[in-house]
Design a protein around this motif. Structure first.
Motif, PDB file in Angstrom:
ATOM      1  N   PRO A   1      21.424  35.935 -32.687  1.00  0.00           N
ATOM      2  CA  PRO A   1      20.082  36.011 -32.096  1.00  0.00           C
ATOM      3  C   PRO A   1      19.330  34.691 -32.119  1.00  0.00           C
ATOM      4  N   GLU A   2      19.534  33.871 -33.173  1.00  0.00           N
ATOM      5  CA  GLU A   2      18.807  32.599 -33.271  1.00  0.00           C
ATOM      6  C   GLU A   2      19.159  31.681 -32.108  1.00  0.00           C
ATOM      7  N   GLU A   3      20.407  31.729 -31.697  1.00  0.00           N
ATOM      8  CA  GLU A   3      20.857  30.874 -30.589  1.00  0.00           C
ATOM      9  C   GLU A   3      20.525  31.491 -29.238  1.00  0.00           C
ATOM     10  N   ARG A   4      20.775  32.785 -29.085  1.00  0.00           N
ATOM     11  CA  ARG A   4      20.638  33.418 -27.779  1.00  0.00           C
ATOM     12  C   ARG A   4      19.180  33.578 -27.353  1.00  0.00           C
ATOM     13  N   ARG A   5      18.242  33.567 -28.288  1.00  0.00           N
ATOM     14  CA  ARG A   5      16.842  33.720 -27.890  1.00  0.00           C
ATOM     15  C   ARG A   5      16.364  32.514 -27.090  1.00  0.00           C
ATOM     16  N   ARG A   6      17.055  31.396 -27.211  1.00  0.00           N
ATOM     17  CA  ARG A   6      16.673  30.190 -26.470  1.00  0.00           C
ATOM     18  C   ARG A   6      17.346  30.106 -25.111  1.00  0.00           C
ATOM     19  N   ALA A   7      18.237  31.058 -24.812  1.00  0.00           N
ATOM     20  CA  ALA A   7      18.955  31.051 -23.538  1.00  0.00           C
ATOM     21  C   ALA A   7      18.057  31.497 -22.389  1.00  0.00           C
ATOM     22  N   TYR A   8      18.326  30.945 -21.206  1.00  0.00           N
ATOM     23  CA  TYR A   8      17.642  31.371 -19.996  1.00  0.00           C
ATOM     24  C   TYR A   8      18.452  32.480 -19.331  1.00  0.00           C
ATOM     25  N   PRO A   9      17.818  33.306 -18.497  1.00  0.00           N
ATOM     26  CA  PRO A   9      18.547  34.417 -17.880  1.00  0.00           C
ATOM     27  C   PRO A   9      19.830  34.012 -17.162  1.00  0.00           C
ATOM     28  N   PHE A  10      19.827  32.844 -16.499  1.00  0.00           N
ATOM     29  CA  PHE A  10      21.022  32.449 -15.753  1.00  0.00           C
ATOM     30  C   PHE A  10      22.189  32.078 -16.680  1.00  0.00           C
ATOM     31  N   GLU A  11      21.917  31.928 -17.964  1.00  0.00           N
ATOM     32  CA  GLU A  11      22.964  31.591 -18.925  1.00  0.00           C
ATOM     33  C   GLU A  11      23.572  32.832 -19.584  1.00  0.00           C
ATOM     34  N   MET A  12      23.160  34.011 -19.150  1.00  0.00           N
ATOM     35  CA  MET A  12      23.614  35.244 -19.791  1.00  0.00           C
ATOM     36  C   MET A  12      24.310  36.138 -18.773  1.00  0.00           C
ATOM     37  N   SER A  13      25.201  36.985 -19.273  1.00  0.00           N
ATOM     38  CA  SER A  13      25.920  37.925 -18.421  1.00  0.00           C
ATOM     39  C   SER A  13      25.019  39.103 -18.040  1.00  0.00           C
ATOM     40  N   GLY A  14      25.500  39.919 -17.082  1.00  0.00           N
ATOM     41  CA  GLY A  14      24.733  41.077 -16.661  1.00  0.00           C
ATOM     42  C   GLY A  14      24.488  42.053 -17.795  1.00  0.00           C
ATOM     43  N   GLY A  15      25.512  42.267 -18.629  1.00  0.00           N
ATOM     44  CA  GLY A  15      25.350  43.172 -19.758  1.00  0.00           C
ATOM     45  C   GLY A  15      24.360  42.650 -20.777  1.00  0.00           C
ATOM     46  N   GLN A  16      24.377  41.326 -21.038  1.00  0.00           N
ATOM     47  CA  GLN A  16      23.424  40.739 -21.975  1.00  0.00           C
ATOM     48  C   GLN A  16      21.999  40.824 -21.434  1.00  0.00           C
ATOM     49  N   LEU A  17      21.847  40.608 -20.127  1.00  0.00           N
ATOM     50  CA  LEU A  17      20.516  40.700 -19.530  1.00  0.00           C
ATOM     51  C   LEU A  17      19.968  42.118 -19.625  1.00  0.00           C
ATOM     52  N   GLN A  18      20.837  43.114 -19.445  1.00  0.00           N
ATOM     53  CA  GLN A  18      20.361  44.488 -19.572  1.00  0.00           C
ATOM     54  C   GLN A  18      19.939  44.771 -21.011  1.00  0.00           C
ATOM     55  N   ARG A  19      20.644  44.193 -21.984  1.00  0.00           N
ATOM     56  CA  ARG A  19      20.244  44.335 -23.382  1.00  0.00           C
ATOM     57  C   ARG A  19      18.886  43.669 -23.635  1.00  0.00           C
ATOM     58  N   VAL A  20      18.653  42.526 -22.985  1.00  0.00           N
ATOM     59  CA  VAL A  20      17.351  41.865 -23.106  1.00  0.00           C
ATOM     60  C   VAL A  20      16.249  42.761 -22.553  1.00  0.00           C
ATOM     61  N   MET A  21      16.515  43.389 -21.401  1.00  0.00           N
ATOM     62  CA  MET A  21      15.517  44.279 -20.814  1.00  0.00           C
ATOM     63  C   MET A  21      15.238  45.469 -21.729  1.00  0.00           C
ATOM     64  N   ILE A  22      16.276  45.983 -22.370  1.00  0.00           N
ATOM     65  CA  ILE A  22      16.086  47.080 -23.314  1.00  0.00           C
ATOM     66  C   ILE A  22      15.248  46.603 -24.501  1.00  0.00           C
TER      67      ILE A  22
END
Length: 327
Positions: A148-169
């Motif tokens: 989480p410490e690393e991924r919280r700094r990621a932009y949406p275009f750097e994440m997969s569709g499944g990860q983005l859906q997890r962010v939305m959740i």
């Protein structure tokens, strides 16, 4: 409203939604009745265009209301959501009821790191920046985004569709809602990731006690995740019940045809439903499924049937008795 059970979180009664346009009214929802219970996963299933998403968005009042005419009611904690002002609805959205959509890329800001977008929900709730960052890291971990410490700094275009859906959740859960509405949350995902998201939704219900209202055209998704299901056709709820009841003893012909169309083990010859759904600009007096139903009789055209109750939760709207068609 009447006949609301003690554990009912949301009660929809006689919901009608007409979309007004220059070409006339589209009768998108035509008198829907259903309940969502506390701590359950409730599904709403039906073909595309049957009114599922408009029903779900009506609970959140997210439809373009300058073009809509509502009738009926949607009761949540003793209040009819359709009668609240926009300011009052802003107090309900997020804190009480949240929603995730089919395509998270349309809901996320592409110019902001995902962690910052989650933190914003906590900051609006009154937390300090440090508290919001701490809560965001915990939430990212809870929804399965690591590290989480690393991924919280990621932009949406750097994440997969499944990860983005997890962010939305994560964003939807940040304010601690009692109800999470998931509108086709897995349609754009591959099968493996779809299963992971469905498992996450079940964990949310089990660990947080959050009710989940999942909207889908896929009865296979309902079989995997839901406790109860409402089947919708042409703006009408035609059958509701516990998932095991529906799969073991579906009574409405449309429900049976939907189940028979599922590709699955033991169903080597899934069928397609003949014909097409009706034009929702037309006024339909009888059962809307009658023109496509292989069992329809003249009386099916006379009026929409009253609910027939099999058990406390299993009820259907059909005047026919066709036990030989059991799935």
């Amino acid at each position: 409203m009447t006949n609301i059970l003690p554990d009912t979180l949301v009660s929809i009664r006689g919901l009608q939604v007409n979309i007004m346009s220059a070409k006339g009214a589209v009768h998108a929802v035509r008198g829907a009745d259903m309940d969502i219970f506390q701590g359950e996963i409730c599904g709403l299933v039906g073909e595309s265009g049957c009114g599922k998403t408009i029903t779900a968005k009506s609970v959140m009042r997210l439809n373009p209301e300058d073009r809509l005419v509502y009738r009926g009611g949607i009761e949540y904690e003793g209040r009819d959501l359709l009668t609240l002002t926009e300011r009052e609805m802003c107090e309900v959205r997020g804190k009480h009821i949240s929603m995730i959509f089919q395509d998270p890329t349309l809901a996320l800001d592409p110019l902001q790191p995902v962690g910052k977008q989650i933190e914003e929900v906590y900051r609006i709730g009154g937390l300090s920046r440090g508290e919001a960052e701490e809560k965001t890291l915990a939430m990212l971990s809870d929804v399965g985004i690591h590290p989480p410490e690393e991924r919280r700094r990621a932009y949406p275009f750097e994440m997969s569709g499944g990860q983005l859906q997890r962010v939305m959740i994560a964003i939807a859960l940040a304010a601690g809602p009692k109800l999470l509405i998931a509108d086709e949350p897995t349609t754009a995902l591959d099968v493996t990731v779809q299963d992971q998201i469905l498992e996450l939704l079940k964990d949310i219900r089990d660990k947080r006690g959050t009710s989940v209202f999942i909207i889908t055209h896929d009865f296979g998704v309902i079989a995997e995740i839901a406790d109860r299901v409402a089947v919708m056709y042409a703006g009408r709820i035609v059958e509701t019940g516990e998932v095991t009841e529906i799969f073991d003893d579906a009574r409405h012909p449309y429900t049976r045809d939907l189940i028979a169309s599922i590709p699955r083990a033991g169903n080597d010859h899934p069928v397609s439903i003949p014909g097409a759904p009706p034009d929702l600009r037309e006024v339909i007096v009888g059962c809307p499924y009658a023109p496509r139903c292989g069992y329809a009789e003249a009386k099916c055209e006379e009026s929409f049937p009253e609910a027939r109750v099999l058990t406390g939760t299993h009820r259907f709207h059909c005047v026919l008795d066709i036990p030989e068609a059991r799935i």
